[in-house]
Design a protein around this motif. Sequence first.
Motif, PDB file in Angstrom:
ATOM      1  N   MET A 149       0.820  -1.216   0.000  1.00 57.67           N
ATOM      2  CA  MET A 149       0.000   0.000   0.000  1.00 57.67           C
ATOM      3  C   MET A 149       0.855   1.268   0.000  1.00 57.67           C
ATOM      4  N   TYR A 150       2.079   1.141  -0.459  1.00 58.97           N
ATOM      5  CA  TYR A 150       3.018   2.272  -0.420  1.00 58.97           C
ATOM      6  C   TYR A 150       2.413   3.566  -0.955  1.00 58.97           C
ATOM      7  N   LYS A 151       1.721   3.468  -2.085  1.00 53.73           N
ATOM      8  CA  LYS A 151       1.200   4.693  -2.719  1.00 53.73           C
ATOM      9  C   LYS A 151      -0.172   5.103  -2.186  1.00 53.73           C
ATOM     10  N   GLU A 152      -0.773   4.269  -1.398  1.00 57.90           N
ATOM     11  CA  GLU A 152      -2.155   4.520  -0.944  1.00 57.90           C
ATOM     12  C   GLU A 152      -2.182   5.279   0.382  1.00 57.90           C
ATOM     13  N   ASN A 153      -3.378   5.809   0.715  1.00 57.89           N
ATOM     14  CA  ASN A 153      -3.492   6.535   1.985  1.00 57.89           C
ATOM     15  C   ASN A 153      -3.706   5.570   3.159  1.00 57.89           C
ATOM     16  N   SER A 154      -3.738   6.135   4.350  1.00 57.91           N
ATOM     17  CA  SER A 154      -3.800   5.293   5.556  1.00 57.91           C
ATOM     18  C   SER A 154      -5.141   4.547   5.679  1.00 57.91           C
ATOM     19  N   HIS A 155      -6.199   5.075   5.072  1.00 61.37           N
ATOM     20  CA  HIS A 155      -7.485   4.365   5.151  1.00 61.37           C
ATOM     21  C   HIS A 155      -7.436   3.065   4.356  1.00 61.37           C
ATOM     22  N   LYS A 156      -6.813   3.146   3.182  1.00 58.54           N
ATOM     23  CA  LYS A 156      -6.658   1.940   2.359  1.00 58.54           C
ATOM     24  C   LYS A 156      -5.724   0.941   3.066  1.00 58.54           C
ATOM     25  N   LEU A 157      -4.702   1.478   3.689  1.00 58.52           N
ATOM     26  CA  LEU A 157      -3.773   0.618   4.432  1.00 58.52           C
ATOM     27  C   LEU A 157      -4.518  -0.096   5.550  1.00 58.52           C
ATOM     28  N   LYS A 158      -5.374   0.643   6.252  1.00 60.05           N
ATOM     29  CA  LYS A 158      -6.109   0.044   7.365  1.00 60.05           C
ATOM     30  C   LYS A 158      -7.049  -1.061   6.875  1.00 60.05           C
TER      31      LYS A 158
ATOM     32  N   TYR B 137      -2.606  -2.620  12.860  1.00 57.76           N
ATOM     33  CA  TYR B 137      -2.682  -1.407  12.033  1.00 57.76           C
ATOM     34  C   TYR B 137      -1.646  -0.370  12.478  1.00 57.76           C
ATOM     35  N   LEU B 138      -1.466  -0.228  13.783  1.00 57.45           N
ATOM     36  CA  LEU B 138      -0.455   0.719  14.267  1.00 57.45           C
ATOM     37  C   LEU B 138       0.928   0.348  13.720  1.00 57.45           C
ATOM     38  N   GLN B 139       1.249  -0.932  13.764  1.00 51.58           N
ATOM     39  CA  GLN B 139       2.540  -1.389  13.235  1.00 51.58           C
ATOM     40  C   GLN B 139       2.615  -1.144  11.721  1.00 51.58           C
ATOM     41  N   ALA B 140       1.534  -1.434  11.004  1.00 52.65           N
ATOM     42  CA  ALA B 140       1.512  -1.208   9.547  1.00 52.65           C
ATOM     43  C   ALA B 140       1.715   0.276   9.238  1.00 52.65           C
ATOM     44  N   LEU B 141       1.047   1.123  10.016  1.00 47.47           N
ATOM     45  CA  LEU B 141       1.150   2.567   9.782  1.00 47.47           C
ATOM     46  C   LEU B 141       2.563   3.070  10.089  1.00 47.47           C
ATOM     47  N   ALA B 142       3.173   2.538  11.133  1.00 47.00           N
ATOM     48  CA  ALA B 142       4.545   2.945  11.473  1.00 47.00           C
ATOM     49  C   ALA B 142       5.500   2.598  10.323  1.00 47.00           C
ATOM     50  N   VAL B 143       5.339   1.407   9.751  1.00 48.85           N
ATOM     51  CA  VAL B 143       6.191   1.009   8.614  1.00 48.85           C
ATOM     52  C   VAL B 143       5.903   1.909   7.413  1.00 48.85           C
ATOM     53  N   HIS B 144       4.621   2.142   7.161  1.00 43.36           N
ATOM     54  CA  HIS B 144       4.193   2.962   6.021  1.00 43.36           C
ATOM     55  C   HIS B 144       4.757   4.376   6.128  1.00 43.36           C
ATOM     56  N   LEU B 145       4.691   4.963   7.309  1.00 46.11           N
ATOM     57  CA  LEU B 145       5.211   6.318   7.505  1.00 46.11           C
ATOM     58  C   LEU B 145       6.728   6.344   7.358  1.00 46.11           C
ATOM     59  N   ALA B 146       7.404   5.350   7.924  1.00 50.46           N
ATOM     60  CA  ALA B 146       8.869   5.298   7.820  1.00 50.46           C
ATOM     61  C   ALA B 146       9.291   5.187   6.353  1.00 50.46           C
ATOM     62  N   LEU B 147       8.591   4.356   5.616  1.00 45.84           N
ATOM     63  CA  LEU B 147       8.886   4.140   4.192  1.00 45.84           C
ATOM     64  C   LEU B 147       8.675   5.423   3.391  1.00 45.84           C
ATOM     65  N   ASN B 148       7.683   6.193   3.783  1.00 40.55           N
ATOM     66  CA  ASN B 148       7.334   7.408   3.059  1.00 40.55           C
ATOM     67  C   ASN B 148       8.057   8.656   3.578  1.00 40.55           C
ATOM     68  N   THR B 149       8.898   8.491   4.583  1.00 40.58           N
ATOM     69  CA  THR B 149       9.601   9.649   5.137  1.00 40.58           C
ATOM     70  C   THR B 149      10.853   9.946   4.326  1.00 40.58           C
ATOM     71  N   ALA B 150      10.872  11.138   3.739  1.00 36.29           N
ATOM     72  CA  ALA B 150      12.019  11.521   2.901  1.00 36.29           C
ATOM     73  C   ALA B 150      12.890  12.554   3.604  1.00 36.29           C
ATOM     74  N   GLU B 151      12.614  12.760   4.898  1.00 37.09           N
ATOM     75  CA  GLU B 151      13.392  13.765   5.635  1.00 37.09           C
ATOM     76  C   GLU B 151      14.522  13.115   6.409  1.00 37.09           C
ATOM     77  N   SER B 152      15.574  13.876   6.567  1.00 31.78           N
ATOM     78  CA  SER B 152      16.689  13.454   7.398  1.00 31.78           C
ATOM     79  C   SER B 152      17.222  14.682   8.122  1.00 31.78           C
TER      80      SER B 152
END
Length: 355
Positions: A152-161, A182-197
């Motif tokens: 669900m990389y490209k999808e929003n959190s509702h689709k992920l849920k 879902y919390l674990q899935a969202l944490a992975v999803h956010l980490a994957l989508n984080t482009a900041e350092s």
Amino acid sequence: MAESQLASLASRFRGCLIGALVGDCFGEPFEFLGRVTLESVKTFVHHVEADKSKKDTKILHYTDDTEMRLSIEASLLKHKGFNAEDMANRFAKEYFASKIDRNYGAHVTKIFSDWSSKHMEDVFLPASQQFNGTGSYGNGGGMRIAPAALFMYKENSHKLKELSDKITRLTHTHKLGILGAYLQALAVHLALNTAESPFPTDKFLQELTESMIYHEEETFGKYSQKPPSDSLKLYSQKLNAIKEFLARSDVEKKELVKTLGHDVTALGSIPISIYAFLRALSEINGLEGRNPYERTIMYAISLGGDTDTIATMAGAIAGAYWGEEAIPQKWQKNCEGLSVTQKHADNLYDYVKKH
Ligand code: AR6
Ligand code: MG
């Protein structure tokens, strides 16, 4: 890899799944050992990193966390999405075919037997009958959910849920089991989508907390199931506690475990996994010279309890941010299931690129 340099997306897909695999294999020897210390984890890791020619270096086996994760990946790829019967079949087939004791949760295997022995009109039924109809709140939903976040990389959190909930409900129907996965899935999803350092910890925690508050209100307002007795009863409360712990420099393992837990329940293990990833963004005494992925795994295991599952969940989040390059080759090569994990990560990446 320089800590400020972000990995490519393909590397993050591999990093997530290999990161999860390594956490499971490295955590397994420590699962529910009475006394786990950072020193004992370091000794173990030095042994793994020692010359392979030494006779006593054995391949590290994975557990149910990885066995079920591999089935989810294979099923999502085969059907280009969720197919309940196929996923359930794969879970049961792998369990009954395995020659190794993968250390499954005590109750979940009854569901596999039900699927196999009865003609199942409804594959979701056996899970809903567990624990006198309350369903399981074990961490089995969260331990295996990382591929849903990749898919669900490209999808929003509702689709992920939606996807996370369907996969989890095959075996876990208690609201805390579903919400935790879902919390674990969202944490992975956010980490994957984080482009900041550097990693934006506050923003990450805020997004997780807001999402949990929203779904907890929706869930516990609507349903009669009550969270089990615990000092902190909700994921959002534990996420607030994580924020407070991260702001302090004097937190002892005892206090962490008392507040966040380190057991086989979803509520008692998913928050501490997220904490381990976030804590390991900074230096940790005794782990000087280790990169943040290495710190995540070693620190997560040192917290004890359900170490394979806590390290696999923390490792999936860390790998999704830091990428494959952060995971030492010697660590990877000592784990059973590396090549199939690499292949699944690459296939999920190809799928996501095309869709
Ligand atoms: N009431 C009481 N206890 C419960 C309940 C409940 N409603 N739900 C779960 N438990 P299970 P899993 C307790 O069997 O979640 C492996 O070691 C109960 O003690 O559904 O897939 C993995 O590596 C039950 O036996 O399996 C993971 O660490 C336990 O939670 C873990 O097990 C596990 O629930 C995954 O287990
Ligand atoms: Mg476990």
